[in-house]
Design an enzyme around this catalytic site. Structure first.
Site, PDB file in Angstrom:
ATOM      1  N   HIS A  15       0.927  -1.297  -0.018  1.00 27.96           N
ATOM      2  CA  HIS A  15      -0.049   0.103  -0.061  1.00 27.96           C
ATOM      3  C   HIS A  15       0.883   1.042   0.059  1.00 27.96           C
ATOM      4  O   HIS A  15       2.248   1.072   0.171  1.00 27.96           O
ATOM      5  CB  HIS A  15      -0.846   0.107   1.066  1.00 27.96           C
ATOM      6  CG  HIS A  15      -0.468   0.481   2.434  1.00 27.96           C
ATOM      7  ND1 HIS A  15      -1.049   0.443   3.531  1.00 27.96           N
ATOM      8  CD2 HIS A  15       0.845   0.267   2.911  1.00 27.96           C
ATOM      9  CE1 HIS A  15      -0.393   0.760   4.606  1.00 27.96           C
ATOM     10  NE2 HIS A  15       0.843   0.641   4.295  1.00 27.96           N
ATOM     11  N   CYS A  34       5.479   5.853   4.496  1.00 27.05           N
ATOM     12  CA  CYS A  34       4.564   5.210   4.106  1.00 27.05           C
ATOM     13  C   CYS A  34       3.956   5.835   3.020  1.00 27.05           C
ATOM     14  O   CYS A  34       3.006   5.316   2.239  1.00 27.05           O
ATOM     15  CB  CYS A  34       3.487   5.321   5.382  1.00 27.05           C
ATOM     16  SG  CYS A  34       3.922   4.117   6.693  1.00 27.05           S
ATOM     17  N   HIS A  40       5.060  -0.037  -0.503  1.00 28.14           N
ATOM     18  CA  HIS A  40       5.776  -0.982   0.239  1.00 28.14           C
ATOM     19  C   HIS A  40       4.858  -2.031   0.945  1.00 28.14           C
ATOM     20  O   HIS A  40       3.525  -1.570   0.778  1.00 28.14           O
ATOM     21  CB  HIS A  40       6.297  -0.082   1.623  1.00 28.14           C
ATOM     22  CG  HIS A  40       5.385   0.744   2.621  1.00 28.14           C
ATOM     23  ND1 HIS A  40       4.642   1.679   2.160  1.00 28.14           N
ATOM     24  CD2 HIS A  40       4.754   0.124   3.899  1.00 28.14           C
ATOM     25  CE1 HIS A  40       3.798   1.942   3.207  1.00 28.14           C
ATOM     26  NE2 HIS A  40       3.848   1.010   4.164  1.00 28.14           N
ATOM     27  N   HIS A  42       3.209  -5.049   3.811  1.00 24.33           N
ATOM     28  CA  HIS A  42       2.970  -5.431   5.220  1.00 24.33           C
ATOM     29  C   HIS A  42       2.643  -7.096   5.037  1.00 24.33           C
ATOM     30  O   HIS A  42       1.903  -7.433   4.397  1.00 24.33           O
ATOM     31  CB  HIS A  42       2.071  -4.680   5.754  1.00 24.33           C
ATOM     32  CG  HIS A  42       2.309  -3.262   6.160  1.00 24.33           C
ATOM     33  ND1 HIS A  42       3.348  -2.920   7.335  1.00 24.33           N
ATOM     34  CD2 HIS A  42       2.034  -2.198   5.646  1.00 24.33           C
ATOM     35  CE1 HIS A  42       3.493  -1.650   7.158  1.00 24.33           C
ATOM     36  NE2 HIS A  42       2.632  -1.085   6.342  1.00 24.33           N
ATOM     37  N   ASP A  80      -4.981 -10.659  -0.660  1.00 27.70           N
ATOM     38  CA  ASP A  80      -3.847 -11.259  -0.447  1.00 27.70           C
ATOM     39  C   ASP A  80      -2.907 -11.235  -1.842  1.00 27.70           C
ATOM     40  O   ASP A  80      -3.193 -11.376  -2.886  1.00 27.70           O
ATOM     41  CB  ASP A  80      -3.735 -12.967  -0.290  1.00 27.70           C
ATOM     42  CG  ASP A  80      -2.398 -13.539   0.047  1.00 27.70           C
ATOM     43  OD1 ASP A  80      -1.522 -12.661   1.025  1.00 27.70           O
ATOM     44  OD2 ASP A  80      -2.311 -14.622  -0.153  1.00 27.70           O
ATOM     45  N   HIS A  81      -1.465 -10.753  -1.565  1.00 30.15           N
ATOM     46  CA  HIS A  81      -0.479 -10.443  -2.653  1.00 30.15           C
ATOM     47  C   HIS A  81      -1.070  -9.228  -3.562  1.00 30.15           C
ATOM     48  O   HIS A  81      -0.853  -9.494  -4.920  1.00 30.15           O
ATOM     49  CB  HIS A  81      -0.121 -11.720  -3.455  1.00 30.15           C
ATOM     50  CG  HIS A  81       0.666 -12.678  -2.803  1.00 30.15           C
ATOM     51  ND1 HIS A  81       0.576 -13.216  -1.412  1.00 30.15           N
ATOM     52  CD2 HIS A  81       2.143 -12.981  -2.812  1.00 30.15           C
ATOM     53  CE1 HIS A  81       1.506 -13.846  -1.019  1.00 30.15           C
ATOM     54  NE2 HIS A  81       2.426 -13.688  -1.805  1.00 30.15           N
ATOM     55  N   GLU A 125      -1.067  -4.573  11.675  1.00 28.69           N
ATOM     56  CA  GLU A 125      -0.034  -4.326  10.587  1.00 28.69           C
ATOM     57  C   GLU A 125       1.123  -4.472  10.294  1.00 28.69           C
ATOM     58  O   GLU A 125       1.954  -4.773   9.519  1.00 28.69           O
ATOM     59  CB  GLU A 125      -0.496  -2.744  10.403  1.00 28.69           C
ATOM     60  CG  GLU A 125       0.165  -2.430   8.976  1.00 28.69           C
ATOM     61  CD  GLU A 125      -0.187  -0.957   8.673  1.00 28.69           C
ATOM     62  OE1 GLU A 125      -0.989  -0.548   7.557  1.00 28.69           O
ATOM     63  OE2 GLU A 125       0.442   0.002   9.252  1.00 28.69           O
TER      64      GLU A 125
HETATM   65 NI    NI Z   1       2.367   0.667   5.550  1.00 35.60          NI
END
Ligand code: NI
Length: 136
Positions: A15, A34, A40, A42, A80-81, A125
């Site tokens: 995100h 961020c 990036h 998580h 996911d992914h 997160e």
């Molecule tokens: Ni983040």
């Protein structure tokens, strides 16, 4: 007599936190790393908590197989992914912070459950940063 059952799940996603109405300088100041333009990732951990009466016939609050399938269809499959900003409709115009993600997940799972259940979602997160939402 109400009992709460919990099911854990997991997804990896990318995100970027950004407010389109702000200058790049303000986005950098508020969101820091961020706001990285190239995103990036998580490793999100999820706890879905369902509270309800024990069914006298099954002895269950909810069949965990059914809950597992709902989490798969509503969260794991679509998130996911994925790149949350680009790939997930709900975040096209909603900043994908943990706070906003937990509300979206709650809404998606809530509509799949019997109305008598109370639902709470916990979303990690990072191992140290997590949020909860119960619809209130
Ligand atoms: Ni983040």
């Amino acid at each position: 007599m109400k009992v709460t059952v919990h099911r854990k799940a997991h997804f990896n996603a990318a995100h970027r936190l950004n407010n389109k109405n702000w200058s790049e300088e303000k986005n950098d100041k508020i969101f820091g790393l961020c706001n990285n333009p190239n995103y990036h990732g998580h490793n999100y951990e999820l706890i879905v908590s369902v509270k309800g009466e024990i069914d006298p016939e099954t002895g269950y609050v909810i069949d965990m197989k059914i809950l597992k399938d709902i989490i798969y269809e509503e969260v794991e499959l679509p998130f996911d992914h994925k790149n949350l900003n680009l790939d997930v409709e709900e975040f096209k115009n909603l900043n994908p912070t943990a706070e906003n993600i937990v509300v979206v997940i709650w809404q998606k799972i809530k509509k799949r459950l019997d109305k008598d259940f109370d639902l709470e979602i916990t979303l990690y997160e990072t191992p140290r940063n997590f949020v909860t939402f119960n619809g209130k």
